[in-house]
Design a protein around this motif. Sequence first.
Motif, short mmCIF file in Angstrom:
data_model
loop_
_atom_site.label_atom_id
_atom_site.label_comp_id
_atom_site.label_asym_id
_atom_site.label_seq_id
_atom_site.Cartn_x
_atom_site.Cartn_y
_atom_site.Cartn_z
N THR A 326 26.14 44.73 -18.12
CA THR A 326 27.36 45.16 -18.79
C THR A 326 28.46 45.47 -17.77
OG1 THR A 326 26.12 46.08 -20.64
CG2 THR A 326 28.33 46.95 -20.30
N VAL A 327 29.70 45.10 -18.14
CA VAL A 327 30.86 45.33 -17.28
C VAL A 327 31.27 46.80 -17.36
CG1 VAL A 327 33.23 44.65 -16.80
CG2 VAL A 327 31.60 42.97 -17.71
N VAL A 328 31.53 47.40 -16.21
CA VAL A 328 32.00 48.79 -16.15
C VAL A 328 33.44 48.80 -15.67
CG1 VAL A 328 31.71 51.03 -15.04
CG2 VAL A 328 29.70 49.71 -15.72
N SER A 329 34.28 49.53 -16.37
CA SER A 329 35.69 49.67 -15.99
C SER A 329 35.96 51.11 -15.58
CB SER A 329 36.60 49.29 -17.17
OG SER A 329 36.44 47.93 -17.51
N GLY A 330 36.64 51.27 -14.44
CA GLY A 330 37.01 52.60 -13.99
C GLY A 330 35.89 53.30 -13.24
N THR A 331 36.02 54.61 -13.12
CA THR A 331 35.12 55.41 -12.28
C THR A 331 34.05 56.16 -13.07
OG1 THR A 331 36.65 57.28 -12.39
CG2 THR A 331 36.94 55.72 -10.56
N SER A 333 30.61 57.26 -15.01
CA SER A 333 29.18 57.11 -14.73
C SER A 333 28.58 56.12 -15.72
CB SER A 333 28.47 58.46 -14.83
OG SER A 333 28.98 59.37 -13.89
N TYR A 334 27.58 55.38 -15.26
CA TYR A 334 26.98 54.40 -16.16
C TYR A 334 25.54 54.12 -15.72
CZ TYR A 334 26.72 50.53 -19.44
OH TYR A 334 26.37 49.73 -20.49
N THR A 335 24.69 53.76 -16.70
CA THR A 335 23.30 53.42 -16.43
C THR A 335 22.96 52.06 -17.02
OG1 THR A 335 22.60 55.75 -16.40
CG2 THR A 335 20.88 54.09 -16.76
N MET A 357 19.12 51.45 -13.27
CA MET A 357 20.03 51.67 -12.15
C MET A 357 21.25 52.42 -12.67
SD MET A 357 21.62 48.97 -9.39
CE MET A 357 22.57 48.05 -10.60
N SER A 358 21.64 53.45 -11.97
CA SER A 358 22.77 54.27 -12.43
C SER A 358 23.77 54.47 -11.30
CB SER A 358 22.28 55.63 -12.93
OG SER A 358 21.69 56.37 -11.88
N ASN A 370 23.96 58.93 -2.45
CA ASN A 370 23.04 59.17 -3.57
C ASN A 370 23.70 59.02 -4.94
OD1 ASN A 370 20.81 59.74 -1.85
ND2 ASN A 370 21.58 61.83 -1.55
N GLY A 371 24.87 58.36 -4.97
CA GLY A 371 25.54 58.11 -6.25
C GLY A 371 25.06 56.83 -6.92
N LEU A 372 24.32 56.00 -6.17
CA LEU A 372 23.73 54.77 -6.72
C LEU A 372 22.22 54.93 -6.67
CD1 LEU A 372 24.11 51.86 -7.77
CD2 LEU A 372 24.05 51.10 -5.39
N LYS A 373 21.58 54.93 -7.84
CA LYS A 373 20.15 55.19 -7.90
C LYS A 373 19.44 54.07 -8.67
CE LYS A 373 20.67 60.22 -7.68
NZ LYS A 373 20.41 61.52 -8.34
N TYR A 374 18.37 53.58 -8.06
CA TYR A 374 17.53 52.55 -8.68
C TYR A 374 16.12 53.11 -8.81
CZ TYR A 374 14.61 48.38 -9.13
OH TYR A 374 13.69 47.46 -9.56
#
Length: 678
Positions: A326-331, A333-335, A357-358, A370-374
């Motif tokens: 899925t496409v994320v726009s802006g800043t 948070s998303y998982t 992955m978040s 640690n803002g990118l977690k798999y």
Amino acid sequence: MKRFVASALAALMLLTVFASAAMADDNNTTSAASTVEIRGPVYNGSSLTDILANSAYGNGTSITMDANKFAAFYYDIDDNVTTESLTIKNVAGTSGRTIGENGLVYKTTIGNAEYQYDDWGNYSVIGFFADKYIPLKSNSADKLAKLVLDSDDKYTLKTGDSLDLGDGYSLQAKQVDVDGNKVWLEFDKDGEYVDDEIVSTDTGDHTWTCKVDDVQGEDDVPVLKVHVNQVFQGAVDSIAQIDAIWLIDYANAIKINSDDEFGKLNDVSINGPTITISNDDTFSLTKDSDQEIGQGLYFKVADSNDLRFYAYKQQTTSGTYDVRGTVVSGTKSYTWTSDNFAGFFYDLKKNVGTETMSVSGVNGRTIPKNGLKYSTTISKVDYDADDVFNGTYPVLGFFAQKYVPLKSTDASKLAKLVLDSDDKYTLKTGDSLDLGDGYSLQAKQVDVDGNKVWLEFDKDGEYVDDEIVSTDTGDHIWTCKVDDVQGEDDVPVLKVHVNQVFQGAVDSIAQIDGLWLIDYANARKIESDDEFGKLNDVSLNGASINISNDDTFSLTKDSDQEIGEGMYFKIADSNDLRYYPYVEQTIGNGTTTTTLSNTSIDNTTATDNMSVTTPVVNNTEETQDVNASAPTNMETPVTPEPAAANNTTETKSSAPGFEIVPAIFGLLSVFYIVRKNR
């Protein structure tokens, strides 16, 4: 005497021919074409009514998949352009597993995208059943041609050079003028002249726009744009530099008519820039099936009493495809999970996904430490041959690849799954079944009573293990276990189910209807100090692996940033932050490239090195060694020690059948001596 010698020599020659034929046939394998499946979101409920009423999926009365949710649909991330949608509506007749008439609606509308060469501005574009097309007229969607090329790469052509543009189109630099500011270009299709133009670099926009008449009845259709950056007239060479090309496949343009049918979508409406197609008949989402929607779009429906399905596009054309999330726009948070990232491993039957992955805490274009977690956790799925292999096996998605953990509670030691199949294969004595990745299974012999078969398992032609499998007692299954796989012993690496064995007057046959195999020879171990691209802080906790970024991660404009192990973020060429994760999947030799040639156009067809995805039988008519120690009535044979992982030592005979030649020669010699003594 002379007659006897001649007969003996003739017999030996015939035996040699047959043995040679057997050896040659041993290498006779066939390849199956690969495909790439790009799927949409997973929908799960007790019925269609239940799913449509679920606000998590839609608005309570319908669910809609657009390019943000369905990775196969055309999407331009730079301009945020999406044109396609597929909707299921709660209309009369929709219930259970049935979509009512006109309850399945596909819609696409012409949009605008920027040329790769920015100075050219915009062009009209439309997605049509997940392929990118160019409308011949910007306000009418009924006449379309596929886009062949949109590039701002640089190409340097000397006089006489031919630039292969793809799909049979080419561009040739005929001549450069003596003043070095003009070039004469010729545009060809399949080696035949289409048009030519003299392009000047000292006046105008340096662009040639080639227009063609009578393209699906339309005239003055722009089919090619070329931008010449500069021209050089040297003492030795005359050179033109091209830095932008745009091309459509006008020769294969299509026209959409209101009476056309596209699979189950057969009610076509064309309204200017929009095409709307729905089902004129009911549409059933049958359990455990693939239902074609139209033009290579399908619904895959789970083998489950619950209704669970997703839409997918089956790609069969050679090339490299981005399978995205899925496409994320802006800043924000998303998982991403297997529900919204088509690249992640997912088992539809058991509704199993293991990966997430978040991203969080994004500041500007920077993901903090640690803002990118798999993370991924072992789960269990059914064998494809679940009717013969009872139970389940452990599975783990790892960076969008399907792995099998060597131990069901430990995610640190993994092997890729090579094969999980319930297809049927019939092997004659001596046949070799190519299982993929260098593994093979051979039917050595069938017993005289026709209820046992002697099988041998090999890796890269070297012996691993063998077994006599009986079909009149037990479960008819051989589970091959190997020691010393990343330090683990008794690791199940192969499962084979023999359905039946047949001892005929001519052929001895074994039928296999269940196969499961892991690539134990290339098993891997995950360590806590490993690094996977930008993900370099690894934590192992039994059945789970958790990895995060120990350093900041920049989402640089107009770039592809590797996350780890072949998984990337694609970031838009836009002042607004817009990005999605993706993995690449390749069919054949990958993406077709534009090539430069100093010779005439070569119209020969290249053969793709397609990877074999389906096991194939090598029908080796192997002549058995009459002096070999074979099992009598399939008594357990004396066999060498199985080869450990990455340490196989015994090599199979490269010329099966030749052992019989000296044996027959010896018999003939004895016969000759006895006759002579008489």
